[in-house]
Design a protein around this motif. Sequence first.
Motif, mmCIF file in Angstrom:
data_model
loop_
_atom_site.group_PDB
_atom_site.id
_atom_site.type_symbol
_atom_site.label_atom_id
_atom_site.label_comp_id
_atom_site.label_asym_id
_atom_site.label_seq_id
_atom_site.Cartn_x
_atom_site.Cartn_y
_atom_site.Cartn_z
ATOM 1 N N GLU A 155 -21.245 6.959 -16.000
ATOM 2 C CA GLU A 155 -21.763 6.006 -16.985
ATOM 3 C C GLU A 155 -22.854 5.136 -16.356
ATOM 4 O O GLU A 155 -23.896 4.873 -16.981
ATOM 5 C CB GLU A 155 -20.627 5.116 -17.504
ATOM 6 N N ASP A 158 -26.102 7.008 -16.138
ATOM 7 C CA ASP A 158 -26.767 7.086 -17.443
ATOM 8 C C ASP A 158 -27.418 5.761 -17.818
ATOM 9 O O ASP A 158 -28.528 5.727 -18.354
ATOM 10 C CB ASP A 158 -25.766 7.495 -18.522
ATOM 11 N N LYS A 161 -30.745 5.130 -15.586
ATOM 12 C CA LYS A 161 -31.890 6.048 -15.614
ATOM 13 C C LYS A 161 -33.143 5.337 -16.095
ATOM 14 O O LYS A 161 -33.091 4.564 -17.046
ATOM 15 C CB LYS A 161 -31.582 7.239 -16.538
#
Length: 297
Positions: A155, A158, A161
Amino acid sequence: MGTIRVGTASWTDKTLLASGWYPAGADTPEKRLAHYAKNFPVVEVDATYYGPPSEQTTRLWAQRTPPGFTFNIKAFSLLTGHPTRVSALYKDLRPETTKKNVYPQDLPPKAYEQVWSRFLAALDPLAEAGKLGALLFQFPPWFGIRRSNRDFLLEVVDRCKPLRPVFEFRNASWFEGANRDETLDFLRAHELPYVAVDMPQGHKSSVPPVMAATADLAVVRFHGHSDKWTSKDIYEKFGYLYSRAELAEWAPKLRALADEAKNTHVLMNNCCADFAQRNAATLIDLLGDAAVPAPAG
């Protein structure tokens, strides 16, 4: 062999300023950062763990350092599940509570999401300048090996990013017995950079010095070997000066790690007086041509 950048986890610590490491002329924040950047190619910013930085501050960091200099940023405490002072939160996101410290679950979901987005957005000037290295996510001692925590690592990736998080564990369960291979295999499978540590052993927060590259970026943090590791006084906790002989034993291990990774960051976190700076300089000398020099100012 990949590159090895050696630096420290602070350039503003009050005991460093009092140690005499900075020349007399380096009497402003701007001049001290410039002096640091003449000696080392990378620095870890730990102040961001205690309070999120402003975009104005990170822009100044980018402007005050030469091309090729790298900042690693330690993630804000709330984002790693540590207790976080209410006063450290953005003013408009502070919950109505009598508690001094809060955890992620104490914030409304929208407020928690805002902490994430504002923290990451504040790093834009460093990223745009090509000076943002890694985001250090150092987890608390109770963050042990289990599926939900492995899922949280993904998580974090993500959420961050295209920025690069790296992960430091403070719970030995990740490396006990067969868990060691399971942990390293999981990190490699998802190309998650792992932070190896050198630290006192025999404590609840102790993790063994497992030297392994699990992605193209590897990070090693040296916390020292103070016999007062459990002290609440950070200068007792990190007040350890490595001998040249100790660091000489580490040099070949770091070269071997750099054979596995494209980039390796080595940070001295024994921040008491000028211990970290002295040890980082010694390590650069021991590594010789393997160490990236400080960028030309």
